[in-house]
Design an enzyme around this catalytic site. Sequence first.
Site, PDB file in Angstrom:
ATOM      1  N   LYS A 137       4.890   0.710   9.168  1.00  0.00           N
ATOM      2  CA  LYS A 137       4.909   2.025   8.516  1.00  0.00           C
ATOM      3  C   LYS A 137       4.252   3.084   9.381  1.00  0.00           C
ATOM      4  CE  LYS A 137       3.367   0.084   4.717  1.00  0.00           C
ATOM      5  NZ  LYS A 137       2.719  -0.094   3.418  1.00  0.00           N
ATOM      6  N   ARG A 173       6.241 -13.009   9.196  1.00  0.00           N
ATOM      7  CA  ARG A 173       6.843 -11.723   8.884  1.00  0.00           C
ATOM      8  C   ARG A 173       8.200 -11.601   9.580  1.00  0.00           C
ATOM      9  NH1 ARG A 173       2.970  -7.952   9.150  1.00  0.00           N
ATOM     10  NH2 ARG A 173       4.380  -6.223   9.383  1.00  0.00           N
ATOM     11  N   GLU A 203       0.873  -1.163   0.000  1.00  0.00           N
ATOM     12  CA  GLU A 203       0.000   0.000   0.000  1.00  0.00           C
ATOM     13  C   GLU A 203       0.917   1.222   0.000  1.00  0.00           C
ATOM     14  OE1 GLU A 203      -2.664   0.359   3.335  1.00  0.00           O
ATOM     15  OE2 GLU A 203      -3.533   2.200   2.515  1.00  0.00           O
TER      16      GLU A 203
HETATM   17  P1  ATP Z   1       3.148  -2.218   7.726  1.00  0.00           P
HETATM   18  O1  ATP Z   1       2.475  -2.890   8.875  1.00  0.00           O
HETATM   19  O2  ATP Z   1       4.587  -1.939   7.938  1.00  0.00           O
HETATM   20  O3  ATP Z   1       2.405  -1.040   7.213  1.00  0.00           O
HETATM   21  P2  ATP Z   1       1.913  -3.746   5.750  1.00  0.00           P
HETATM   22  O4  ATP Z   1       1.881  -5.229   5.765  1.00  0.00           O
HETATM   23  O5  ATP Z   1       0.705  -3.019   6.112  1.00  0.00           O
HETATM   24  O6  ATP Z   1       3.146  -3.303   6.594  1.00  0.00           O
HETATM   25  P3  ATP Z   1       1.889  -3.511   2.951  1.00  0.00           P
HETATM   26  O7  ATP Z   1       2.190  -2.326   2.142  1.00  0.00           O
HETATM   27  O8  ATP Z   1       0.497  -3.994   2.993  1.00  0.00           O
HETATM   28  O9  ATP Z   1       2.423  -3.194   4.382  1.00  0.00           O
HETATM   29  O10 ATP Z   1       2.880  -4.716   2.617  1.00  0.00           O
HETATM   30  C1  ATP Z   1       3.174  -5.200   1.347  1.00  0.00           C
HETATM   31  C2  ATP Z   1       3.642  -6.618   1.487  1.00  0.00           C
HETATM   32  O11 ATP Z   1       4.773  -6.704   2.345  1.00  0.00           O
HETATM   33  C3  ATP Z   1       2.559  -7.484   2.109  1.00  0.00           C
HETATM   34  O12 ATP Z   1       2.417  -8.648   1.323  1.00  0.00           O
HETATM   35  C4  ATP Z   1       3.067  -7.779   3.477  1.00  0.00           C
HETATM   36  O13 ATP Z   1       2.638  -9.024   3.904  1.00  0.00           O
HETATM   37  C5  ATP Z   1       4.575  -7.709   3.305  1.00  0.00           C
HETATM   38  N1  ATP Z   1       5.223  -7.329   4.564  1.00  0.00           N
HETATM   39  C6  ATP Z   1       4.991  -6.236   5.307  1.00  0.00           C
HETATM   40  N2  ATP Z   1       5.715  -6.252   6.444  1.00  0.00           N
HETATM   41  C7  ATP Z   1       6.443  -7.399   6.410  1.00  0.00           C
HETATM   42  C8  ATP Z   1       7.400  -7.999   7.295  1.00  0.00           C
HETATM   43  N3  ATP Z   1       7.759  -7.428   8.439  1.00  0.00           N
HETATM   44  N4  ATP Z   1       7.938  -9.178   6.929  1.00  0.00           N
HETATM   45  C9  ATP Z   1       7.599  -9.761   5.773  1.00  0.00           C
HETATM   46  N5  ATP Z   1       6.718  -9.257   4.902  1.00  0.00           N
HETATM   47  C10 ATP Z   1       6.132  -8.093   5.206  1.00  0.00           C
HETATM   48 MG    MG Z   2      -0.954  -2.254   5.525  1.00  0.00          MG
END
Ligand code: ATP
Ligand code: MG
Length: 563
Positions: A271, A261, A36
């Site tokens: 983020k 993760r 996102e």
């Molecule tokens: P955040 O919680 O940091 O905002 P998010 O999962 O909401 O992370 P997205 O932009 O939705 O962020 O993530 C894009 C991809 O990266 C998703 O498929 C998510 O599962 C993966 N991802 C995010 N954080 C991690 C992590 N710590 N380890 C592995 N994969 C991750």
């Molecule tokens: Mg997210």
Amino acid sequence: MTDTTPSKASNFIEQIIMDDLTSGRVEKIRTRFPPEPNGYLHIGHAKSICLNFGLAEQFGGTCNLRFDDTNPEKEEEEYVNSIMEDVSWLGFKWDRLCYASDYFQQFYEWALELIRDGKAYVDHQSADEIRETRGTLTRPGKNSPYRERTVEENLSLFESMKRGEIEEGACVLRAKIDMANPNLNMRDPVLYRIMHRDHLRTGGEWCIYPMYDFAHGYEDAIEGVTHSICTLEFEDHRPLYDWLIDNVSVPSRPRQYEFARLNLTYTVMSKRLLLILVNEGLVSGWNDPRMPTISGIRRRGYTPSAIRAFCREIGVAKANSMVDIEFLHHVIREELNSDAKRVMAVLEPLKVVIENYPEGKTEMIEAENNPERPEDGTRQLPFSRELYIEREDFMEEPPKKFFRLSPGKEVRLKHAYLITCTEVIKNEEGEVVELRCVYDPESRGGEAPDGRRVKGTLHWVSAAHGERAEVRLYDHLFTRRDMSDLEEGKTFRDYINPDSLRTLKNCILEPGLGAASPRERFQFLRQGYFCADRDSTPDRPVFNRTVALKDSWAKTVQKDQTN
Ligand code: ATP
Ligand code: MG
């Protein structure tokens, strides 16, 4: 299968893909990395990037970069651009660049399809009421009073929502599944909400926006994604993912798989929290070298290959765990140990005057560039009567095992001569400001002509030739090892490390280093690995310490193995 297909799986997702290719369920795999655009990518995203793009490469498939831009509230163009830059920098090429917002019309039509089939309804309960009637793990939820609306009524209300005739928050579209389902995600989840807000790409065209769960599987189905890989917290959402796919006429049937993760010690990896650090000025920006963002780590001096090696080494599993940040440091240290040019830089200078060295003379001394790689050759370093050494390499009253410089003691200057301290000069405050020494002219190259033993070897820079620079030393941004488990009543702010940045403004570098580019990496002898910062100019060089020399991770592991 292509020739590149490995014969043995190294993790459970590879195994699933190999089975799918062997059985013919899938002919060619397609994955996607779906961020996102609401922030900069972090090292956790790198794990997902390496996995998704890596699998596609490995199995002769393709991987899309898809912006999951279904929430206009927090998304920005700056983030879109930084994400493309980071993925490319890591060395991956996407097949298609996609935006979920390009599918808004299709999502809308599938929502209509669900309504027509009696599988979705417009609910006028408030957000609080919806939450309160959802039930708990042990108690079923309660049906909404609006659940039995007719298809016609639902179609007409959803139409009004779309036309902007209903205010934000007044109603939502929900799936009609089962309010008693043991899985809370299946209790009539919200599919669409009203947001009278312009979207980055679709502008004012839409005022209803799909929820993540509704949109994600459909995005995969539209793009023909075969293996939709996400993090473990979505495992409980998989039944909903499948239900949504099963109940409309999608062009392809993706499947979701979950992996653990990445969590790192002394680090927050969300983020939302990283944005707070940026907005509150607790760091200098998303690319502050202390940040776990890809742009921060890049500025700190990490290479794409080190990040890929790190992701490969930590592997892919189904159980959440915490990776020691020292392991990340260890991986870049190993790479720089074999690649980085060795140079001399004095971080906290103390002047040395060699009294028996001719005034005005400069001689050039040969220094090897990298003992790990003799083919990298040598360079010539100027040596003269006045030099700088590291302040901490001198002690007026040394303890027993101090092998560096002290009054009357002899040490080796790296690549150059043996010197002996003859006099200590202090200022009015009693601080040591200069040392007087004598050198042994017969010891060029650093060996005593009579074979006498000299233990300490110091780095040095000729005072007349050195270049002044600022050097930034970094430590963990947080003081707590496990930032996912805070003490009661505390927030992540309570653990910010006040000493995470130390700036040294009067460092002296060997000549030529000031013109280094941020992509060049060096070992400052006895200090660690450094790279020029993006703030660096030839007039005012600035260097970042990527990582110190000492490898506490390797030590811990050795200790564990010998115990
Ligand atoms: P955040 O919680 O940091 O905002 P998010 O999962 O909401 O992370 P997205 O932009 O939705 O962020 O993530 C894009 C991809 O990266 C998703 O498929 C998510 O599962 C993966 N991802 C995010 N954080 C991690 C992590 N710590 N380890 C592995 N994969 C991750
Ligand atoms: Mg997210």
